[in-house]
Design an enzyme around this catalytic site. Structure first.
Site, short mmCIF file in Angstrom:
data_model
loop_
_atom_site.label_atom_id
_atom_site.label_comp_id
_atom_site.label_asym_id
_atom_site.label_seq_id
_atom_site.Cartn_x
_atom_site.Cartn_y
_atom_site.Cartn_z
CE LYS A 11 -3.83 -2.23 2.45
NZ LYS A 11 -4.63 -2.21 3.69
CE1 TYR A 51 -8.89 -2.87 0.15
CE2 TYR A 51 -8.32 -1.11 -1.37
CZ TYR A 51 -7.95 -2.05 -0.43
OH TYR A 51 -6.63 -2.17 -0.07
CG PHE A 59 -13.48 1.55 6.98
CD1 PHE A 59 -12.85 1.00 5.87
CD2 PHE A 59 -14.20 0.71 7.82
CE1 PHE A 59 -12.95 -0.36 5.58
CE2 PHE A 59 -14.30 -0.65 7.54
CZ PHE A 59 -13.67 -1.19 6.42
NE ARG A 87 -5.95 -13.30 4.96
CZ ARG A 87 -6.37 -12.02 4.89
NH1 ARG A 87 -6.10 -11.31 3.83
NH2 ARG A 87 -7.05 -11.49 5.89
CG ASN A 114 -3.20 -2.82 7.02
OD1 ASN A 114 -3.05 -2.33 5.90
ND2 ASN A 114 -4.20 -3.63 7.31
CG HIS A 117 -5.00 -6.43 -0.27
ND1 HIS A 117 -6.21 -6.58 0.36
CD2 HIS A 117 -5.04 -7.25 -1.36
CE1 HIS A 117 -6.95 -7.44 -0.32
NE2 HIS A 117 -6.27 -7.86 -1.36
CD GLU A 128 -7.83 -9.49 -3.88
OE1 GLU A 128 -8.57 -9.04 -2.99
OE2 GLU A 128 -6.78 -10.12 -3.62
#
Length: 162
Positions: A11, A51, A59, A87, A114, A117, A128
């Protein structure tokens, strides 16, 4: 060797902090194969599609604005159980719940920053990858090192060592 692919994205905070190489290093060191990579400044529309499952959340507008604030690094990694294991390498979505040694546990504090992704299932990974890489797709190549990572070589012969 049964392999799968996952989508991992660094990100804007990870790009700005110079963590792209560290994230790549962790996936490579684990033994996963990088089969696609590009840096992109994604449009609002592209991010809204990525998303879309979060669209109703409070948010969501802030997430889209943040993700559009700078470039991201889009990657496809390949290997045995790579979606789940990817993950694990990333750590919990909330960095404060991430174990030390994970990417988020070592480099992040807030959920909104964070670092990266990662696909949460094989199905979402396929979607994706198609969204981010489209016709470019991935590169297929063999690695000699796979015989030293997996017990079964690409030729299907069992390796010793038990």
């Amino acid at each position: 060797m049964a392999t799968e692919q996952t989508y991992i994205m660094v990100k804007p905070d990870g790009v700005q902090r110079g963590l792209v190489g560290e994230i790549i290093k962790r996936f490579e060191t684990r033994g996963f194969q990088l089969v696609a990579l590009k840096m992109v400044h994604a449009s609002v529309e592209h991010l809204e599609e990525h998303y879309k499952d979060l669209k109703g959340k409070g948010f969501f507008p802030g997430l889209i604005k943040y993700m559009n604030s700078g470039p991201v690094v889009a990657m496809v990694w390949q290997g045995k159980d790579v979606v789940k294991q990817g993950r694990v390498l990333l750590g919990a979505t909330n960095p404060l719940a991430s174990a030390p040694g994970t990417i988020r546990g070592d480099f992040a504090i807030d959920v909104g920053r964070n670092i990266c992704h990662g696909s949460d299932s094989v199905e979402s990974a396929k979607a994706e990858i198609a969204l981010w890489f489209g016709q470019d797709g991935t590169i297929s190549y063999s690695r000699a090192v796979d015989a030293w990572i997996y017990e079964v070589s690409l030729a299907g012969q069992e390796r010793g060592g038990r």
